[in-house]
Scaffold this motif. Structure first.
Motif, PDB file in Angstrom:
ATOM      1  N   THR A   1       0.830  -1.215   0.000  1.00 51.71           N
ATOM      2  CA  THR A   1       0.000   0.000   0.000  1.00 51.71           C
ATOM      3  C   THR A   1       0.856   1.254   0.000  1.00 51.71           C
ATOM      4  OG1 THR A   1      -1.713  -1.179   1.236  1.00 51.71           O
ATOM      5  CG2 THR A   1      -1.834   1.227   1.213  1.00 51.71           C
ATOM      6  N   TYR A   2       1.828   1.285   0.875  1.00 50.39           N
ATOM      7  CA  TYR A   2       2.678   2.472   0.986  1.00 50.39           C
ATOM      8  C   TYR A   2       3.513   2.682  -0.276  1.00 50.39           C
ATOM      9  CZ  TYR A   2       1.492   2.031   5.974  1.00 50.39           C
ATOM     10  OH  TYR A   2       0.823   1.931   7.180  1.00 50.39           O
ATOM     11  N   ALA A   3       3.963   1.588  -0.888  1.00 51.16           N
ATOM     12  CA  ALA A   3       4.739   1.707  -2.127  1.00 51.16           C
ATOM     13  C   ALA A   3       3.885   2.287  -3.245  1.00 51.16           C
ATOM     14  CB  ALA A   3       5.289   0.340  -2.534  1.00 51.16           C
ATOM     15  N   GLU A   4       2.618   1.892  -3.298  1.00 52.85           N
ATOM     16  CA  GLU A   4       1.718   2.414  -4.330  1.00 52.85           C
ATOM     17  C   GLU A   4       1.460   3.906  -4.128  1.00 52.85           C
ATOM     18  OE1 GLU A   4      -0.679   2.189  -7.769  1.00 52.85           O
ATOM     19  OE2 GLU A   4       0.843   0.859  -6.929  1.00 52.85           O
ATOM     20  N   ILE A   5       1.299   4.319  -2.891  1.00 52.28           N
ATOM     21  CA  ILE A   5       1.108   5.740  -2.602  1.00 52.28           C
ATOM     22  C   ILE A   5       2.330   6.534  -3.061  1.00 52.28           C
ATOM     23  CG2 ILE A   5       0.906   7.456  -0.756  1.00 52.28           C
ATOM     24  CD1 ILE A   5      -0.725   5.355   0.817  1.00 52.28           C
ATOM     25  N   LYS A   6       3.506   6.013  -2.758  1.00 50.80           N
ATOM     26  CA  LYS A   6       4.738   6.705  -3.118  1.00 50.80           C
ATOM     27  C   LYS A   6       4.907   6.786  -4.632  1.00 50.80           C
ATOM     28  CE  LYS A   6       8.183   5.946  -0.442  1.00 50.80           C
ATOM     29  NZ  LYS A   6       9.338   5.305   0.262  1.00 50.80           N
ATOM     30  N   THR A   7       4.515   5.741  -5.334  1.00 47.78           N
ATOM     31  CA  THR A   7       4.625   5.731  -6.793  1.00 47.78           C
ATOM     32  C   THR A   7       3.701   6.761  -7.425  1.00 47.78           C
ATOM     33  OG1 THR A   7       5.257   3.389  -6.860  1.00 47.78           O
ATOM     34  CG2 THR A   7       4.297   4.324  -8.868  1.00 47.78           C
ATOM     35  N   ARG A   8       2.478   6.827  -6.940  1.00 46.74           N
ATOM     36  CA  ARG A   8       1.494   7.726  -7.525  1.00 46.74           C
ATOM     37  C   ARG A   8       1.695   9.189  -7.116  1.00 46.74           C
ATOM     38  NH1 ARG A   8      -3.528   5.481  -9.488  1.00 46.74           N
ATOM     39  NH2 ARG A   8      -3.424   3.215  -9.598  1.00 46.74           N
ATOM     40  N   SER A   9       2.170   9.408  -5.900  1.00 42.67           N
ATOM     41  CA  SER A   9       2.363  10.781  -5.398  1.00 42.67           C
ATOM     42  C   SER A   9       3.745  10.894  -4.762  1.00 42.67           C
ATOM     43  CB  SER A   9       1.272  11.129  -4.383  1.00 42.67           C
ATOM     44  OG  SER A   9      -0.005  11.044  -4.962  1.00 42.67           O
ATOM     45  N   PRO A  10       4.790  10.894  -5.586  1.00 44.23           N
ATOM     46  CA  PRO A  10       6.163  10.823  -5.063  1.00 44.23           C
ATOM     47  C   PRO A  10       6.606  12.023  -4.244  1.00 44.23           C
ATOM     48  CG  PRO A  10       6.160  11.268  -7.425  1.00 44.23           C
ATOM     49  CD  PRO A  10       4.752  10.925  -7.055  1.00 44.23           C
ATOM     50  N   ARG A  11       5.946  13.178  -4.425  1.00 46.06           N
ATOM     51  CA  ARG A  11       6.371  14.385  -3.694  1.00 46.06           C
ATOM     52  C   ARG A  11       5.467  14.706  -2.506  1.00 46.06           C
ATOM     53  NH1 ARG A  11       7.091  15.674  -9.051  1.00 46.06           N
ATOM     54  NH2 ARG A  11       5.108  16.786  -9.195  1.00 46.06           N
ATOM     55  N   ALA A  12       4.496  13.852  -2.257  1.00 44.53           N
ATOM     56  CA  ALA A  12       3.545  14.125  -1.176  1.00 44.53           C
ATOM     57  C   ALA A  12       4.139  13.838   0.198  1.00 44.53           C
ATOM     58  CB  ALA A  12       2.289  13.280  -1.363  1.00 44.53           C
ATOM     59  N   GLN A  13       3.697  14.618   1.174  1.00 41.25           N
ATOM     60  CA  GLN A  13       3.967  14.278   2.565  1.00 41.25           C
ATOM     61  C   GLN A  13       2.884  13.282   2.984  1.00 41.25           C
ATOM     62  OE1 GLN A  13       3.820  17.496   5.392  1.00 41.25           O
ATOM     63  NE2 GLN A  13       4.566  16.246   7.063  1.00 41.25           N
ATOM     64  N   VAL A  14       3.294  12.121   3.453  1.00 44.39           N
ATOM     65  CA  VAL A  14       2.347  11.068   3.800  1.00 44.39           C
ATOM     66  C   VAL A  14       2.364  10.859   5.310  1.00 44.39           C
ATOM     67  CG1 VAL A  14       1.638   8.677   3.443  1.00 44.39           C
ATOM     68  CG2 VAL A  14       2.738   9.947   1.582  1.00 44.39           C
ATOM     69  N   VAL A  15       1.188  10.986   5.905  1.00 45.17           N
ATOM     70  CA  VAL A  15       1.041  10.785   7.345  1.00 45.17           C
ATOM     71  C   VAL A  15       0.157   9.557   7.576  1.00 45.17           C
ATOM     72  CG1 VAL A  15       0.305  11.759   9.549  1.00 45.17           C
ATOM     73  CG2 VAL A  15       1.261  13.254   7.774  1.00 45.17           C
ATOM     74  N   VAL A  16       0.728   8.552   8.218  1.00 47.75           N
ATOM     75  CA  VAL A  16      -0.016   7.342   8.575  1.00 47.75           C
ATOM     76  C   VAL A  16      -0.477   7.493  10.015  1.00 47.75           C
ATOM     77  CG1 VAL A  16       0.103   4.848   8.865  1.00 47.75           C
ATOM     78  CG2 VAL A  16       1.377   5.947   7.006  1.00 47.75           C
ATOM     79  N   LEU A  17      -1.777   7.435  10.227  1.00 45.12           N
ATOM     80  CA  LEU A  17      -2.316   7.571  11.581  1.00 45.12           C
ATOM     81  C   LEU A  17      -2.705   6.199  12.119  1.00 45.12           C
ATOM     82  CD1 LEU A  17      -3.698  10.327   9.876  1.00 45.12           C
ATOM     83  CD2 LEU A  17      -3.648  10.924  12.286  1.00 45.12           C
ATOM     84  N   GLY A  18      -2.372   5.972  13.392  1.00 49.45           N
ATOM     85  CA  GLY A  18      -2.668   4.692  14.016  1.00 49.45           C
ATOM     86  C   GLY A  18      -4.060   4.649  14.630  1.00 49.45           C
ATOM     87  N   TYR A  19      -4.245   3.684  15.524  1.00 51.24           N
ATOM     88  CA  TYR A  19      -5.540   3.489  16.190  1.00 51.24           C
ATOM     89  C   TYR A  19      -5.374   3.685  17.702  1.00 51.24           C
ATOM     90  CZ  TYR A  19      -6.660   1.123  11.786  1.00 51.24           C
ATOM     91  OH  TYR A  19      -6.848   0.822  10.470  1.00 51.24           O
ATOM     92  N   PRO A  20      -6.415   4.151  18.359  1.00 50.91           N
ATOM     93  CA  PRO A  20      -6.341   4.338  19.822  1.00 50.91           C
ATOM     94  C   PRO A  20      -6.586   3.027  20.566  1.00 50.91           C
ATOM     95  CG  PRO A  20      -8.491   5.002  19.040  1.00 50.91           C
ATOM     96  CD  PRO A  20      -7.700   4.640  17.816  1.00 50.91           C
ATOM     97  N   ARG A  21      -6.193   2.986  21.838  1.00 49.61           N
ATOM     98  CA  ARG A  21      -6.681   1.924  22.714  1.00 49.61           C
ATOM     99  C   ARG A  21      -8.160   2.202  22.941  1.00 49.61           C
ATOM    100  NH1 ARG A  21      -1.947   3.718  25.497  1.00 49.61           N
ATOM    101  NH2 ARG A  21      -0.185   2.263  25.235  1.00 49.61           N
ATOM    102  N   LEU A  22      -8.971   1.169  22.863  1.00 44.90           N
ATOM    103  CA  LEU A  22     -10.415   1.382  22.914  1.00 44.90           C
ATOM    104  C   LEU A  22     -10.959   1.638  24.304  1.00 44.90           C
ATOM    105  CD1 LEU A  22     -11.722  -1.338  20.405  1.00 44.90           C
ATOM    106  CD2 LEU A  22     -11.461   1.118  20.008  1.00 44.90           C
ATOM    107  N   PHE A  23     -10.358   1.037  25.321  1.00 44.41           N
ATOM    108  CA  PHE A  23     -10.994   1.009  26.636  1.00 44.41           C
ATOM    109  C   PHE A  23     -10.169   1.654  27.736  1.00 44.41           C
ATOM    110  CE2 PHE A  23     -12.971  -2.443  24.297  1.00 44.41           C
ATOM    111  CZ  PHE A  23     -14.302  -2.319  24.648  1.00 44.41           C
ATOM    112  N   ALA A  24     -10.881   1.983  28.807  1.00 49.86           N
ATOM    113  CA  ALA A  24     -10.221   2.418  30.034  1.00 49.86           C
ATOM    114  C   ALA A  24      -9.363   1.276  30.540  1.00 49.86           C
ATOM    115  CB  ALA A  24     -11.263   2.786  31.085  1.00 49.86           C
TER     116      ALA A  24
END
Length: 275
Positions: free
Chosen positions: A163-186
Motif C-alpha cells: 500500500t505504501y509503495a503504491e502511494i509513493k509511486t502515484r504521489s512521489p512528492r507528497a507528505q504522507v502521514v499514517v495515523l494509528g488506532y487508539p486503545r479502545l478502553f479504560a
C-alpha cells in the motif's frame, strides 16, 4: 527650433506612457498579492483509509452512504483549518488494504501534496474481535485476539508495504502521514460492561497493531502519528469517552471515535504531525 520642440514633446509623451505602464504593472502585482485564499495556490490533499479516517461515529454523513464520511472527520477539519486546501476525501468505512489499492489510490496524482491514511484494522478482523469480546466469554475474547494478533504479525506487514509503495509511486512528492488506532478502553478497574480481562487484552492488541503499522510506515519513509497519547484517558468506560461503546441504534458507530475523538484526537494528532 520647431522640429526640436516637437521632438521634446514626443519624448515627454513616451516618458508619460512608460510611467503609466509601470503604474499598471505595480497595481497588478499588488492585486495578485491580495487574492483571496480561494484563488491562491492550493495544496491537494487526499484522505485515504477506513472508518477511523472516514469519521464513522462523528455524525453528519451527508450523501456518503455506507462509507460514512463525516463532515466532522479529521480530513474535513484539517481542510477547513487550512484555506487553500483541495481535499479529495475517499476514506470509507469497512475498507481494507484491497479497497485502498483497488479504488482509493486512484485519487492520488503526481501533484498531490498531502496524503493521510489509517488502514489495517479491518484486515486483522477488527469487527469480529470486538463482537466476540462484547458478547463472548473472557476465554473466547482472548482466543480471538490471539488469532487477530497472529494475522497482524504475519500477513499485515506485507500488505502495508504494498500500500505504501503504491502511494509513493502515484504521489512521489507528497507528505504522507499514517495515523494509528487508539486503545479502545479504560485501563484498570472501571464501571464497565466489558470485563477488565477483555479490556486489557484489547488494549494490548491495539499496542501490537500500533507497533506493526509504525514500523512499516517509517520503513516507507512516511510519518507515523500515534494517536494513543491523544486518546489516553478517553476510552470507552472513562468519565469522558471520545470513543463510542455499543450503540444499538447505530451499530456501525460502535467502538469508533466520537466528534470529540475526531477533533481532539485525530485532528490534533495530524496537526501535531504537520502543523
Amino acid at each position: 527650433m520647431a522640429y526640436r520642440r516637437g521632438e521634446q514633446q514626443m519624448t515627454k509623451i513616451r516618458r508619460s506612457a512608460a510611467a503609466l505602464a509601470l503604474t499598471v504593472a505595480a497595481g497588478a502585482v499588488v492585486a495578485a498579492g491580495s487574492l483571496s485564499p480561494a484563488n491562491a495556490a492550493t495544496q491537494k490533499y487526499v484522505a485515504l483509509g477506513d472508518s477511523y479516517s472516514s469519521g464513522d461515529g462523528a455524525g453528519s454523513y451527508g450523501s456518503s452512504g455506507a462509507c460514512l464520511r463525516s463532515a466532522n472527520a479529521y480530513p474535513e477539519l484539517y481542510a477547513k483549518a487550512h484555506p487553500g486546501t483541495a481535499l479529495s476525501f475517499v476514506a470509507c468505512a469497512g475498507a481494507k488494504v484491497e479497497d485502498v489499492l483497488g479504488k482509493q489510490v486512484q485519487a492520488l496524482t503526481a501533484d498531490t501534496g498531502l496524503v493521510t491514511i489509517s488502514i489495517g484494522g479491518n484486515d486483522v478482523g477488527f469487527a469480529s474481535v470486538v463482537t466476540t469480546c462484547t458478547f463472548g466469554s473472557d476465554a473466547a475474547c482472548t482466543d480471538r485476539i490471539a488469532k487477530s494478533t497472529a494475522t497482524a504479525t504475519t500477513a499485515l506487514p506485507g500488505k502495508l508495504d504494498t500500500t505504501y509503495a503504491e502511494i509513493k509511486t502515484r504521489s512521489p512528492r507528497a507528505q504522507v502521514v499514517v495515523l494509528g488506532y487508539p486503545r479502545l478502553f479504560a485501563s484498570g478497574p472501571a464501571f464497565c460492561a466489558i470485563s477488565q480481562t477483555k479490556r486489557t487484552a484489547l488494549n494490548k492488541a491495539a499496542d501490537s497493531l500500533a507497533e506493526i503499522i509504525a514500523d512499516r510506515a517509517r520503513s516507507a519513509g512516511f510519518t507515523y502519528e500515534d494517536v494513543r497519547d491523544e486518546f489516553a484517558g478517553h476510552g470507552v468506560c472513562t468519565s469522558n469517552p471520545w470513543i463510542h461503546g455499543i450503540r444499538p441504534l447505530a451499530v456501525a458507530e460502535s467502538y469508533h471515535p466520537t466528534l470529540a475523538g475526531q477533533k481532539n484526537g485525530y485532528h490534533a494528532a495530524l496537526t501535531n504531525a504537520i502543523g
